[in-house]
Write an enzyme that holds these catalytic residues in place. Structure first.
Site, PDB file in Angstrom:
ATOM      1  CE1 TYR A 159      40.950  38.160  41.896  1.00  0.00           C
ATOM      2  CE2 TYR A 159      41.077  36.257  43.328  1.00  0.00           C
ATOM      3  CZ  TYR A 159      41.689  37.288  42.664  1.00  0.00           C
ATOM      4  OH  TYR A 159      43.033  37.458  42.762  1.00  0.00           O
ATOM      5  CE  LYS A 226      46.324  51.229  36.529  1.00  0.00           C
ATOM      6  NZ  LYS A 226      47.473  52.086  36.658  1.00  0.00           N
ATOM      7  CG  ASP A 280      49.975  52.219  38.845  1.00  0.00           C
ATOM      8  OD1 ASP A 280      49.589  52.215  37.681  1.00  0.00           O
ATOM      9  OD2 ASP A 280      49.847  53.206  39.591  1.00  0.00           O
ATOM     10  CG  ASP A 304      44.958  37.339  45.426  1.00  0.00           C
ATOM     11  OD1 ASP A 304      45.689  36.967  46.356  1.00  0.00           O
ATOM     12  OD2 ASP A 304      44.545  36.568  44.537  1.00  0.00           O
TER      13      ASP A 304
END
Ligand code: NAP
Length: 586
Positions: A159, A226, A280, A304
């Site tokens: 972002y 991740k 995940d 988000d």
């Protein structure tokens, strides 16, 4: 203050002293009513907040509201400026404010006002508590298990806006550099973006999350990342998170690994458990076992996705509250947009802004007023008095307008709500839930690991904690009774005269007592036990442990802590089951 903004007389500004927020009884708080449905939900919510403060403190405390301007109302007052400097200065000056949703003007190169707000005031943490309120429709079977506060990093990650369009000159330059000088390989004409994740940005976010967990008696902070794929960004976030917990909150935190390896699954009172989950897996876990997560700290993109996904589990954006915070400044906000088609119809659900106000009251330490609103809201929704959005999901609901919904909550606040009983019930439910989870961790650590998405790495992750230990001079018969009673196949034998620890297994009893025709009653455990006890350190890798067991030709070993005291047992069956389930850890 000059210009359009007037601070109400009679109010006092908040201040920060020694890093702590100081709140007077008559604080001036800022509010931005917002665009579209903003004015409807703001006026309704303000009536509720004021009524709760009045009731909770009998008039001793009162919020003095200062209107600040952003969005369309600001553009009207400040000659087309949607986010005037005067407003920015007031948000900094007042420290705590709340805002309704804002229209992002289309075209003309406008930055979203929310993005401007976060960047200009360096509000680096987006905080979204997500929990279920009784009566609110949800797609989950047990929505009451969801009670999590998500801390999303607001300033970094993909972002940050470092992007290079396919076909552009800057894209070509960067692509050449990456290919020729860094040996990178990717398709021609790929669009390129950079994902900066810094130690500074990660640590200040995790610091805020841990401090929140400590201040609010939360059980754990989960770092979501991740890192298995993006090692130097998301993986580094995880590393820095653990590092910060160790360096700055050593006394108040333990890691999940220590929870099992040192404390046998029992969380010591007051300690916050620091754990991590792959991004995940967390989406799956938040559906299947949401009660295992308390506070989540994560980067911008993960946060988000996750905050909206989890909000949908308990009623959606209509009621999810939020805040953007820096070290000292906090701006609470409705998390939905301006829903222009419903503007000025007195129709929509004020829940998101209302609960952002509850967060705000908690932030300034006015917990009694916050609890009154939560309790009253649940009473009203449970009696099926709701706005249109819930009415279409609840059979037999009475649909009311935004203002009527607020009035129903105020009636409850002013009526005979038993707030003490409400708090007691909530605390008992939390305690009961914690005990149930603790029992599972203690009695079946491997099953817990499989179900909770953790991957075992060390002996400590897999061992059966708190081994049963017996003195060397008790009879084998007594030890056999004990083993049967406790459903265990081995006991650790404490040092006898020889000063050596040992282990006695069912197999030892069969081979050295039963098959030898000896009486278990007269034989001593110390004679039968295998000595010296083969031990492994609690942080030994599973790979090394398996090697040691096969070299020594034994099926179970004792696990020792840093003082070399036995604290658990690990067997070849445990390692076999783990490798079958998870593969060999890296
Ligand atoms: P939106 O305003 O959030 O509305 C989307 C839908 O969500 C609405 O049509 C409505 O669903 C439901 N909804 C939103 N708020 C609700 C409430 N309080 N009660 C009940 N239902 C509610 O999203 P959008 O239409 O994509 O965006 C509109 C404008 O808002 C845009 O200018 C956007 O930039 C801006 N925006 C601002 C913020 C912010 O300021 N934080 C955030 C997001 C978007 P139904 O139609 O099914 O009834």
């Amino acid at each position: 203050m000059t210009g359009q903004i007037n601070y109400p007389s009679g109010g006092e500004k908040l201040s920060v002293k020694d890093g702590k927020l100081h709140v007077p009884d008559n604080p001036i708080l800022g509010y931005v009513e917002g665009d579209g449905i903003g004015p409807d939900i703001t006026s309704a919510s303000m009536r509720v907040w004021d009524a709760a403060v009045e009731k909770a403190y009998g008039g001793k405390r009162k919020i003095h509201w200062a209107e600040l301007y952003m969005g369309e109302k600001a553009a009207g007052l400040y000659d087309g400026n949607y986010f005037p400097e005067e407003t920015k200065a007031a948000l900094r000056d007042l420290l705590v404010s709340i805002k309704g949703p804002l229209t992002t003007p289309v075209g003309g190169g406008f930055r979203s006002l929310n993005v401007s707000l976060r960047q200009d005031l360096d509000l680096y943490a987006c905080v979204r508590p997500v929990r279920h309120y009784a009566g609110v429709p949800s797609p989950l079977k047990r929505p009451e298990d969801v009670d999590v506060v998500i801390f999303r990093e607001n300033t970094e990650d993909v972002y940050a806006g470092i992007e290079y369009q396919s076909g552009s000159e800057s894209n070509r330059k960067l692509a050449d550099f990456l290919r020729n000088e860094m040996g990178a390989n990717f398709f021609q004409e790929a669009g390129l973006g950079v994902k900066p994740i810094s130690e500074f940005g990660s640590k200040r976010l995790v610091r805020k999350a841990i401090q929140y967990a400590i201040d609010n008696n939360r059980e754990s902070v989960t770092l979501v990342h991740k890192g298995n794929i993006m090692k130097f960004t998301e993986g580094a976030f995880r590393t820095w998170g653990y590092e910060l917990a160790r360096e700055e909150f050593h006394e108040q935190t333990i890691t999940e690994e220590e929870l099992y390896s040192i404390y046998g699954g029992k969380r010591p009172d007051g300690k916050v458990v620091i754990k991590d989950r792959i991004a995940d897996i967390i989406f799956q876990m938040m559906l299947l076992r949401p009660n295992e997560f308390d506070v989540i700290a994560t980067m911008n993109l993960n946060g988000d996705y996750l905050s909206d996904a989890v909000a949908a589990e308990v009623g959606g954006v209509g009621i999810a509250p939020g805040a953007n915070m820096s070290d000292n400044i906090a701006v609470f906000e409705a998390t939905h947009g301006t829903a222009p088609k419903y503007a000025n119809q007195d129709k929509v659900n004020p829940g998101s802004l209302l609960f952002s106000g509850v967060m705000m009251l908690e932030h300034i330490g006015w917990q009694e007023a916050a609890d009154l609103i939560t309790a009253a809201y649940q009473e009203v929704v449970t009696s099926k008095i709701v706005t249109y959005d819930f009415a279409r999901q609840i059979e037999g609901a009475s649909e009311v307008k935004t203002s009527q919904f607020a009035s129903a909550i105020i009636d409850q606040i002013r009526g005979g709500l038993d707030i003490e009983e409400f708090r007691e019930q909530r605390e008992q439910a939390i305690e009961k839930d914690r005990k149930v989870r603790e029992m599972r961790r203690v009695s079946s650590p491997l099953e817990e690991m499989i179900a909770s998405g953790r991957t075992p790495h060390t002996v400590g992750d897999l061992m059966n904690p708190s081994p049963v230990s017996v003195p060397a001079d008790i009879s084998v018969e007594d030890a056999m009774h004990l083993m049967r009673e406790k459903h265990i196949s081995s006991v650790v034998v404490r040092p006898g005269e020889d000063g050596e620890w040992g282990i006695m297994t069912q197999r030892d009893v069969l081979s050295r007592i039963v098959s030898a025709g000896r009486a278990p009653k007269s034989a001593r455990v110390g004679e039968v036990a295998s000595k010296p006890l083969v031990t492994v350190a609690v942080d030994m890798s599973l790979h090394e442990c398996a090697e040691k067991m096969s070299n020594s030709n034994i099926r179970r070993v004792a696990v020792t802590d840093k003082d070399r005291e036995p604290i658990g047992i690990i067997s070849d069956t445990d390692i076999f089951a783990s490798v079958e389930q998870f593969g060999l850890p890296e």
